[in-house]
Design a protein around this motif. Structure first.
Motif, PDB file in Angstrom:
ATOM      1  N   GLY A  89       0.840  -1.185   0.000  1.00 31.00           N
ATOM      2  CA  GLY A  89       0.000   0.000   0.000  1.00 31.00           C
ATOM      3  C   GLY A  89       0.881   1.242   0.000  1.00 31.00           C
ATOM      4  O   GLY A  89       1.827   1.350  -0.771  1.00 31.00           O
ATOM      5  N   PRO A  90       0.608   2.198   0.900  1.00 27.69           N
ATOM      6  CA  PRO A  90       1.403   3.428   0.924  1.00 27.69           C
ATOM      7  C   PRO A  90       2.724   3.284   1.680  1.00 27.69           C
ATOM      8  O   PRO A  90       3.547   4.198   1.666  1.00 27.69           O
ATOM      9  CB  PRO A  90       0.485   4.420   1.640  1.00 27.69           C
ATOM     10  CG  PRO A  90      -0.314   3.563   2.571  1.00 27.69           C
ATOM     11  CD  PRO A  90      -0.533   2.259   1.838  1.00 27.69           C
ATOM     12  N   LEU A  91       2.929   2.136   2.338  1.00 33.55           N
ATOM     13  CA  LEU A  91       4.125   1.964   3.167  1.00 33.55           C
ATOM     14  C   LEU A  91       5.261   1.314   2.395  1.00 33.55           C
ATOM     15  O   LEU A  91       5.069   0.331   1.675  1.00 33.55           O
ATOM     16  CB  LEU A  91       3.808   1.117   4.396  1.00 33.55           C
ATOM     17  CG  LEU A  91       2.891   1.736   5.445  1.00 33.55           C
ATOM     18  CD1 LEU A  91       2.714   0.777   6.619  1.00 33.55           C
ATOM     19  CD2 LEU A  91       3.444   3.067   5.936  1.00 33.55           C
ATOM     20  N   HIS A 341       7.445  -2.584  15.657  1.00 31.98           N
ATOM     21  CA  HIS A 341       6.076  -3.080  15.799  1.00 31.98           C
ATOM     22  C   HIS A 341       5.122  -1.996  15.317  1.00 31.98           C
ATOM     23  O   HIS A 341       5.198  -0.849  15.755  1.00 31.98           O
ATOM     24  CB  HIS A 341       5.773  -3.418  17.254  1.00 31.98           C
ATOM     25  CG  HIS A 341       6.492  -4.628  17.758  1.00 31.98           C
ATOM     26  ND1 HIS A 341       6.142  -5.905  17.391  1.00 31.98           N
ATOM     27  CD2 HIS A 341       7.549  -4.753  18.596  1.00 31.98           C
ATOM     28  CE1 HIS A 341       6.945  -6.769  17.989  1.00 31.98           C
ATOM     29  NE2 HIS A 341       7.805  -6.091  18.721  1.00 31.98           N
ATOM     30  N   LEU A 342       4.230  -2.359  14.420  1.00 31.50           N
ATOM     31  CA  LEU A 342       3.274  -1.415  13.842  1.00 31.50           C
ATOM     32  C   LEU A 342       1.860  -1.945  13.987  1.00 31.50           C
ATOM     33  O   LEU A 342       1.649  -3.159  14.021  1.00 31.50           O
ATOM     34  CB  LEU A 342       3.572  -1.187  12.349  1.00 31.50           C
ATOM     35  CG  LEU A 342       4.957  -0.715  11.948  1.00 31.50           C
ATOM     36  CD1 LEU A 342       5.038  -0.611  10.433  1.00 31.50           C
ATOM     37  CD2 LEU A 342       5.275   0.614  12.591  1.00 31.50           C
ATOM     38  N   PRO A 343       0.884  -1.061  14.033  1.00 27.55           N
ATOM     39  CA  PRO A 343      -0.511  -1.520  14.033  1.00 27.55           C
ATOM     40  C   PRO A 343      -0.904  -1.963  12.633  1.00 27.55           C
ATOM     41  O   PRO A 343      -0.251  -1.612  11.633  1.00 27.55           O
ATOM     42  CB  PRO A 343      -1.278  -0.263  14.447  1.00 27.55           C
ATOM     43  CG  PRO A 343      -0.444   0.868  13.930  1.00 27.55           C
ATOM     44  CD  PRO A 343       0.990   0.412  14.078  1.00 27.55           C
ATOM     45  N   GLY A 344      -1.958  -2.739  12.529  1.00 26.91           N
ATOM     46  CA  GLY A 344      -2.479  -3.097  11.219  1.00 26.91           C
ATOM     47  C   GLY A 344      -2.964  -1.856  10.481  1.00 26.91           C
ATOM     48  O   GLY A 344      -3.430  -0.894  11.101  1.00 26.91           O
ATOM     49  N   MET A 345      -2.849  -1.883   9.180  1.00 27.48           N
ATOM     50  CA  MET A 345      -3.228  -0.714   8.392  1.00 27.48           C
ATOM     51  C   MET A 345      -4.739  -0.548   8.293  1.00 27.48           C
ATOM     52  O   MET A 345      -5.231   0.524   7.999  1.00 27.48           O
ATOM     53  CB  MET A 345      -2.613  -0.805   6.988  1.00 27.48           C
ATOM     54  CG  MET A 345      -1.098  -0.666   6.976  1.00 27.48           C
ATOM     55  SD  MET A 345      -0.539   0.953   7.597  1.00 27.48           S
ATOM     56  CE  MET A 345      -0.087   0.541   9.295  1.00 27.48           C
ATOM     57  N   ARG A 346      -5.475  -1.628   8.543  1.00 28.47           N
ATOM     58  CA  ARG A 346      -6.942  -1.568   8.550  1.00 28.47           C
ATOM     59  C   ARG A 346      -7.441  -2.065   9.903  1.00 28.47           C
ATOM     60  O   ARG A 346      -6.716  -2.785  10.610  1.00 28.47           O
ATOM     61  CB  ARG A 346      -7.530  -2.424   7.416  1.00 28.47           C
ATOM     62  CG  ARG A 346      -7.200  -1.879   6.017  1.00 28.47           C
ATOM     63  CD  ARG A 346      -7.946  -2.676   4.950  1.00 28.47           C
ATOM     64  NE  ARG A 346      -7.677  -2.160   3.617  1.00 28.47           N
ATOM     65  CZ  ARG A 346      -6.688  -2.581   2.849  1.00 28.47           C
ATOM     66  NH1 ARG A 346      -5.876  -3.533   3.284  1.00 28.47           N
ATOM     67  NH2 ARG A 346      -6.501  -2.067   1.650  1.00 28.47           N
ATOM     68  N   PRO A 347      -8.677  -1.723  10.284  1.00 31.04           N
ATOM     69  CA  PRO A 347      -9.187  -2.077  11.626  1.00 31.04           C
ATOM     70  C   PRO A 347      -9.051  -3.547  11.973  1.00 31.04           C
ATOM     71  O   PRO A 347      -8.778  -3.891  13.113  1.00 31.04           O
ATOM     72  CB  PRO A 347     -10.645  -1.636  11.560  1.00 31.04           C
ATOM     73  CG  PRO A 347     -10.652  -0.503  10.570  1.00 31.04           C
ATOM     74  CD  PRO A 347      -9.631  -0.868   9.540  1.00 31.04           C
ATOM     75  N   ARG A 348      -9.260  -4.456  11.021  1.00 31.50           N
ATOM     76  CA  ARG A 348      -9.250  -5.881  11.335  1.00 31.50           C
ATOM     77  C   ARG A 348      -7.913  -6.550  11.010  1.00 31.50           C
ATOM     78  O   ARG A 348      -7.771  -7.763  11.203  1.00 31.50           O
ATOM     79  CB  ARG A 348     -10.368  -6.590  10.568  1.00 31.50           C
ATOM     80  CG  ARG A 348     -11.764  -6.155  11.013  1.00 31.50           C
ATOM     81  CD  ARG A 348     -12.838  -6.988  10.336  1.00 31.50           C
ATOM     82  NE  ARG A 348     -14.181  -6.595  10.791  1.00 31.50           N
ATOM     83  CZ  ARG A 348     -15.298  -7.167  10.374  1.00 31.50           C
ATOM     84  NH1 ARG A 348     -15.243  -8.177   9.501  1.00 31.50           N
ATOM     85  NH2 ARG A 348     -16.461  -6.754  10.840  1.00 31.50           N
TER      86      ARG A 348
END
Length: 374
Positions: A89-91, A341-348
């Motif tokens: 995606g954008p990352l 450590h990163l959060p998911g890019m989408r809620p789920r």
């Protein structure tokens, strides 16, 4: 993500066997790997190019170092493109070689200066990349870029919130000259930037991303100084409380392989913290002179009156590293941003864990020092 072949890993295998026991943020699922370096982010990252193409080694005594003075803009873009380990995606995530400053004086060759060309090279068109998270010039390892301002802002807020919650998001690995007195602990120190005859942290690229604003002009030559018993006025004038976790992974030849997790952001925080433990990072030519030795006992010298100089290693350590004193003066900093450590890019989406292989010279040092699991 790219996994280093066995011939490059050498003594690094120990990291994979013990990394899973290290502190990590909630919700991040980590599976220990025997090889030590990979990525669990719900997918495998694939390299953009071979290691031979990404690092012009020449006859360097320390393989994997970037000879920036021999590169033009196009060549640097090629190096960075080959260092990309994930584009989702954008990352965009890349494994930055040591010696490359993230920012710098206008007109100088830096990571930020070639981001427009890198964006084009990666097929992003007009979506120019911006830096979200990065290590300093002499530090190798992960750099997180984003072509979406909203995503970059979201991740920066995530890092800020994590720091406020005292939840580590980044793990570095380091080789230290000396072994910490305890195998694991917390380092807390009040630090300030102070003008001292020596190096310019801005020009040298030693300022971490996000800390450049702490230094008001290019003419200053500040170093990081510990402050004992700081007053309220000290904090109003720029003194900051800093905290890092450390854990000794392996020891050998009077050195240690250490995992470091900063819980605060301050220029060269990790290097100064290890000096306060009387165990400077190998290749630290800025602060290691603050550790003195008398009759085999180490002690701290006054930071305000100790000038920077090339790190001095004892003869036994030089022999283990197969280095002459002149080559040791060029020893690169053994500090590597290994994990984010990163959060998911989408809620789920599940949280992501990004890992970066060690530079070849770092792996060679582990082999030379016989750093095996305790």
């Amino acid at each position: 993500m790219r996994t280093a072949p066995a011939r490059e890993m050498g003594g690094c295998r120990v990291l994979g066997q013990v990394w899973g026991a290290w502190r990590r943020g909630p919700g991040v699922r980590v599976v220990a790997k025997a090889s030590g370096f990979g990525t669990e982010a719900g997918h495998q990252l694939r390299p953009r190019g071979s290691s031979k193409r990404s690092r012009p080694l020449g006859d360097q005594p320390f393989p994997g170092l970037l000879q920036l003075e021999n590169l033009g803009r196009k060549e640097l873009v090629d190096v960075l493109r080959a260092a990309v380990v994930d584009q989702k995606g954008p990352l965009v995530t890349l494994n930055k070689p040591p010696g490359l400053p993230v920012t710098g004086k206008p007109g100088r060759l830096t990571l930020v200066s070639v981001l427009p060309e890198l964006s084009q090279s990666l097929g992003l068109g007009d979506q120019e990349l911006q830096v979200v998270q990065a290590s300093g010039k002499e530090t190798s390892g992960l750099v997180l870029l984003s072509s979406c301002p909203q995503t970059a802002s979201r991740l920066q807020k995530f890092f800020i919130h994590s720091r406020r919650a005292q939840r580590p998001t980044a793990t570095y690995c380091a080789v230290t000259d000396g072994i910490p007195a305890t195998s694991e602990g917390k380092i807390q120190a009040a630090l300030k930037l102070e003008h001292i005859d020596g190096i310019d942290l801005r020009r040298s690229g030693l300022l971490c991303q996000g800390c450049v604003k702490l230094v008001p002009s290019w003419g200053l030559t500040p170093q990081v100084i510990p402050v004992k018993s700081p007053s309220r006025k000290d904090f109003q004038e720029g003194v900051k409380r800093t905290v890092s976790h450390f854990r000794v992974v392996a020891t050998g030849s009077g050195c240690a392989l250490v995992q470091l997790q900063p819980l605060t952001v301050f220029p060269t925080q990790l290097q100064v913290h290890m000096v306060l433990q009387l165990c400077p990072v190998l290749g630290d030519h800025t602060y290691s002179a603050r550790v003195g030795t008398v009759l085999g006992q180490r002690f701290l010298l006054p930071a305000e009156s100790t000038k920077s100089r090339r790190q001095v290693l004892d003869e036994a350590l030089l022999r283990r590293l197969c280095l002459t004193p002149s080559k040791a003066a060029q020893l690169p900093l053994h500090l590597h941003l290994h994990c984010l450590h990163l959060p998911g890019m989408r809620p789920r989406e599940a949280p992501m864990k990004l890992l970066a292989p060690l530079p070849p010279y770092f792996s060679r040092t582990l082999q030379c020092l016989g750093l095996h699991q305790q």
